[in-house]
Design a protein around this motif. Structure first.
Motif, PDB file in Angstrom:
ATOM      1  N   CYS B  30      -1.765  33.897   0.978  1.00 38.96           N
ATOM      2  CA  CYS B  30      -2.854  33.162   1.630  1.00 38.96           C
ATOM      3  C   CYS B  30      -3.856  34.118   2.243  1.00 38.96           C
ATOM      4  N   LYS B  31      -3.853  35.346   1.763  1.00 39.19           N
ATOM      5  CA  LYS B  31      -4.707  36.348   2.385  1.00 39.19           C
ATOM      6  C   LYS B  31      -6.177  36.022   2.204  1.00 39.19           C
ATOM      7  N   SER B  32      -6.509  35.462   1.076  1.00 42.71           N
ATOM      8  CA  SER B  32      -7.928  35.170   0.843  1.00 42.71           C
ATOM      9  C   SER B  32      -8.427  34.116   1.816  1.00 42.71           C
ATOM     10  N   PHE B  33      -7.577  33.146   2.103  1.00 41.29           N
ATOM     11  CA  PHE B  33      -7.977  32.120   3.070  1.00 41.29           C
ATOM     12  C   PHE B  33      -8.138  32.739   4.453  1.00 41.29           C
ATOM     13  N   LYS B  34      -7.255  33.666   4.722  1.00 38.03           N
ATOM     14  CA  LYS B  34      -7.357  34.310   6.023  1.00 38.03           C
ATOM     15  C   LYS B  34      -8.647  35.106   6.114  1.00 38.03           C
ATOM     16  N   GLU B  35      -9.002  35.786   5.050  1.00 41.28           N
ATOM     17  CA  GLU B  35     -10.227  36.584   5.075  1.00 41.28           C
ATOM     18  C   GLU B  35     -11.448  35.692   5.256  1.00 41.28           C
ATOM     19  N   LYS B  36     -11.392  34.536   4.614  1.00 45.20           N
ATOM     20  CA  LYS B  36     -12.520  33.597   4.782  1.00 45.20           C
ATOM     21  C   LYS B  36     -12.613  33.154   6.222  1.00 45.20           C
ATOM     22  N   PHE B  37     -11.475  32.868   6.812  1.00 45.61           N
ATOM     23  CA  PHE B  37     -11.470  32.414   8.196  1.00 45.61           C
ATOM     24  C   PHE B  37     -11.986  33.505   9.119  1.00 45.61           C
ATOM     25  N   MET B  38     -11.554  34.729   8.893  1.00 49.17           N
ATOM     26  CA  MET B  38     -11.990  35.817   9.778  1.00 49.17           C
ATOM     27  C   MET B  38     -13.482  36.057   9.625  1.00 49.17           C
ATOM     28  N   LYS B  39     -13.974  35.936   8.410  1.00 50.46           N
ATOM     29  CA  LYS B  39     -15.399  36.139   8.196  1.00 50.46           C
ATOM     30  C   LYS B  39     -16.187  35.060   8.909  1.00 50.46           C
ATOM     31  N   CYS B  40     -15.688  33.824   8.814  1.00 46.75           N
ATOM     32  CA  CYS B  40     -16.357  32.727   9.511  1.00 46.75           C
ATOM     33  C   CYS B  40     -16.401  32.982  11.007  1.00 46.75           C
ATOM     34  N   LEU B  41     -15.277  33.479  11.534  1.00 45.55           N
ATOM     35  CA  LEU B  41     -15.257  33.745  12.975  1.00 45.55           C
ATOM     36  C   LEU B  41     -16.280  34.806  13.343  1.00 45.55           C
ATOM     37  N   PHE B  46     -17.184  34.214  16.953  1.00 44.27           N
ATOM     38  CA  PHE B  46     -15.808  33.898  17.361  1.00 44.27           C
ATOM     39  C   PHE B  46     -15.669  32.538  18.032  1.00 44.27           C
ATOM     40  N   GLU B  47     -16.465  31.614  17.586  1.00 44.55           N
ATOM     41  CA  GLU B  47     -16.287  30.268  18.100  1.00 44.55           C
ATOM     42  C   GLU B  47     -15.338  29.508  17.206  1.00 44.55           C
ATOM     43  N   ASN B  48     -14.300  29.030  17.781  1.00 36.62           N
ATOM     44  CA  ASN B  48     -13.281  28.386  16.970  1.00 36.62           C
ATOM     45  C   ASN B  48     -13.757  27.047  16.419  1.00 36.62           C
ATOM     46  N   ALA B  49     -14.563  26.344  17.180  1.00 41.50           N
ATOM     47  CA  ALA B  49     -14.937  24.981  16.785  1.00 41.50           C
ATOM     48  C   ALA B  49     -15.689  24.968  15.453  1.00 41.50           C
ATOM     49  N   LEU B  50     -16.366  26.078  15.132  1.00 37.93           N
ATOM     50  CA  LEU B  50     -17.172  26.084  13.921  1.00 37.93           C
ATOM     51  C   LEU B  50     -16.375  26.496  12.700  1.00 37.93           C
ATOM     52  N   CYS B  51     -15.169  26.965  12.919  1.00 38.91           N
ATOM     53  CA  CYS B  51     -14.403  27.479  11.791  1.00 38.91           C
ATOM     54  C   CYS B  51     -13.138  26.679  11.553  1.00 38.91           C
ATOM     55  N   ARG B  52     -13.140  25.466  11.992  1.00 36.63           N
ATOM     56  CA  ARG B  52     -11.896  24.710  11.888  1.00 36.63           C
ATOM     57  C   ARG B  52     -11.586  24.335  10.452  1.00 36.63           C
ATOM     58  N   ASN B  53     -12.587  24.204   9.654  1.00 36.43           N
ATOM     59  CA  ASN B  53     -12.344  23.925   8.237  1.00 36.43           C
ATOM     60  C   ASN B  53     -11.561  25.049   7.589  1.00 36.43           C
ATOM     61  N   GLU B  54     -11.986  26.256   7.865  1.00 36.57           N
ATOM     62  CA  GLU B  54     -11.307  27.408   7.272  1.00 36.57           C
ATOM     63  C   GLU B  54      -9.882  27.506   7.771  1.00 36.57           C
ATOM     64  N   SER B  55      -9.666  27.213   9.033  1.00 37.90           N
ATOM     65  CA  SER B  55      -8.294  27.294   9.529  1.00 37.90           C
ATOM     66  C   SER B  55      -7.450  26.196   8.902  1.00 37.90           C
ATOM     67  N   LYS B  56      -8.062  25.061   8.686  1.00 39.70           N
ATOM     68  CA  LYS B  56      -7.322  23.984   8.022  1.00 39.70           C
ATOM     69  C   LYS B  56      -6.931  24.413   6.613  1.00 39.70           C
ATOM     70  N   GLU B  57      -7.850  25.054   5.930  1.00 34.60           N
ATOM     71  CA  GLU B  57      -7.538  25.475   4.565  1.00 34.60           C
ATOM     72  C   GLU B  57      -6.437  26.525   4.548  1.00 34.60           C
ATOM     73  N   TYR B  58      -6.461  27.398   5.516  1.00 32.07           N
ATOM     74  CA  TYR B  58      -5.408  28.407   5.572  1.00 32.07           C
ATOM     75  C   TYR B  58      -4.046  27.753   5.762  1.00 32.07           C
ATOM     76  N   LEU B  59      -3.992  26.789   6.645  1.00 28.52           N
ATOM     77  CA  LEU B  59      -2.709  26.140   6.894  1.00 28.52           C
ATOM     78  C   LEU B  59      -2.277  25.328   5.686  1.00 28.52           C
ATOM     79  N   GLU B  60      -3.221  24.744   5.016  1.00 30.17           N
ATOM     80  CA  GLU B  60      -2.864  24.008   3.796  1.00 30.17           C
ATOM     81  C   GLU B  60      -2.307  24.966   2.750  1.00 30.17           C
TER      82      GLU B  60
END
Lengths: 271, 89
Positions: B30-41, B46-60
């Motif tokens: 799931c590293k690619s999802f993590k990288e997307k999430f970190m880039k979004c942050l 570093f606002e979490n509210a704007l990157c919740r989609n990416e975190s959801k995808e990582y967990l999925e």
């Protein structure tokens, strides 16, 4: 024969001390006493001889008091005895209370522990948060909290352990994801186990982790690098706590230790 | 570990996570999802509210690859994202 001598002795006694002397009556009375009380006729010559010398002391069969009562007046003597008895009982009660307090202070430790185990209070007095609470919780949009991350490693563990973001801005009631990274630069697999800490301590009770990597052994193969996520949220009741009004910064700190064989990290909870 | 030495104050009591521990992603699935999430942050300060989609995808991603127990997204606090599929501001 004794009666003949007594008046003379009495006169001698009263020459020395006038009758009105305040302290004297006791002494004089005690000296006079042997004369006033006629000794048993059986004592004989020894008694008479001592009486002449004035050092006759009647052998008393009754128990003498340890301390002489201050009052000489027979009416107040009873009162003084009463006072003394009352004082003694009061002193006994006070001493018993002091000993009881000391015992209670020793007993308090296990009793408090028992109380905490039964009621579940004691440091982590938070209403239980079930997973359905996460479903229904509403984010408190106006309260932005900065969460910073810290990573520590015990000296004996040679991992490179660091957070992948320095901070993240969350609001209470919103779930958030954060990452740590760990690398094992050695040539041997190493097993680590971690624990965490939240500062400030009072805010720590609102910091709920849904899932993370702590309290379980994590094994890293040689030269392996992994991402370690932390999925958490801050309880929405944080915004309603008056003590947390000034809290805008929460620091989450993880520490990794080397897990040795047979060693168990203490399970979080009341030990 | 709480090291505050003051006698009266409450000390920190670490609590076990609700759903336990994440198994390690040894293979980086799931590293690619993590990288997307970190880039979004990083892009959003570093606002979490704007990157919740990416975190959801990582967990999925994790759930699909058996790196996380399967849970309905509402239980993970993503109930609003599931319907709208749009990141809230």
């Amino acid at each position: 024969m004794g009666g003949l001598w007594c008046p003379g002795w009495r006169r001698v006694a009263f020459y020395g001390w006038p009758w009105s002397h305040p302290g004297s009556p006791t002494m004089a009375a005690e000296r006079v006493e042997p004369c006033l009380r006629h000794g048993p006729s059986g004592t004989g010559g020894a008694e008479r001889g001592l009486r002449q010398l004035g050092i006759w002391r009647r052998p008393s069969l009754a128990v003498q008091p340890l301390r002489r009562l201050k009052s000489t007046n027979p009416f107040t003597r009873q009162q003084e005895e009463d006072w003394r008895r009352r004082n003694k009982t009061v002193l006994t009660y006070v001493a018993a209370a002091a000993v009881g307090m000391l015992g209670a202070s020793y007993a308090a430790v296990p009793l408090y522990r028992l109380y905490c185990q039964t009621t579940g209070l004691g440091g982590s007095a938070v209403a239980g948060h079930a997973s359905d609470q996460i479903e229904n919780m509403v984010p408190v949009k106006d309260r932005i909290i900065k969460v910073t991350f810290n990573a520590d490693v015990h000296a004996s563990l040679q991992w490179n352990f660091r957070p992948q973001q320095t901070e993240i801005y969350v609001v209470p009631g919103e779930t958030a994801l954060a990452f740590y990274k760990a690398k094992n630069p050695t040539d041997k697999p190493v097993i680590g186990i971690s624990t965490y800490n939240v500062v400030p301590f009072e805010a720590g009770q609102y910091f709920n982790k849904i899932q993370c990597f702590c309290f379980e052994e994590q094994r890293l193969n040689p030269q392996e690098e992994v991402d370690m996520p932390v999925f958490f949220y801050i309880d929405p009741e944080f915004a309603e706590d008056p003590r947390m009004v000034n809290v805008d910064l929460i620091t989450l700190s993880y520490t990794f230790f080397e897990a040795k064989e047979g060693q168990k990290l203490p399970v979080p909870g009341y030990n | 570990m709480s090291t505050a030495m003051n006698f009266g104050s409450k000390s920190f009591q670490p609590r076990a996570p609700d759903k336990g521990s994440f198994p390690l992603d040894h293979f980086g699935e799931c590293k690619s999802f993590k990288e997307k999430f970190m880039k979004c942050l990083r892009d959003n300060n570093f606002e979490n509210a704007l990157c919740r989609n990416e975190s959801k995808e990582y967990l999925e991603c994790r759930m699909e690859r058996q790196l996380m127990a399967q849970e309905p997204l509402e239980k993970l606090g993503f109930g609003d994202l599931k319907d709208g599929q749009s990141a809230r501001n």
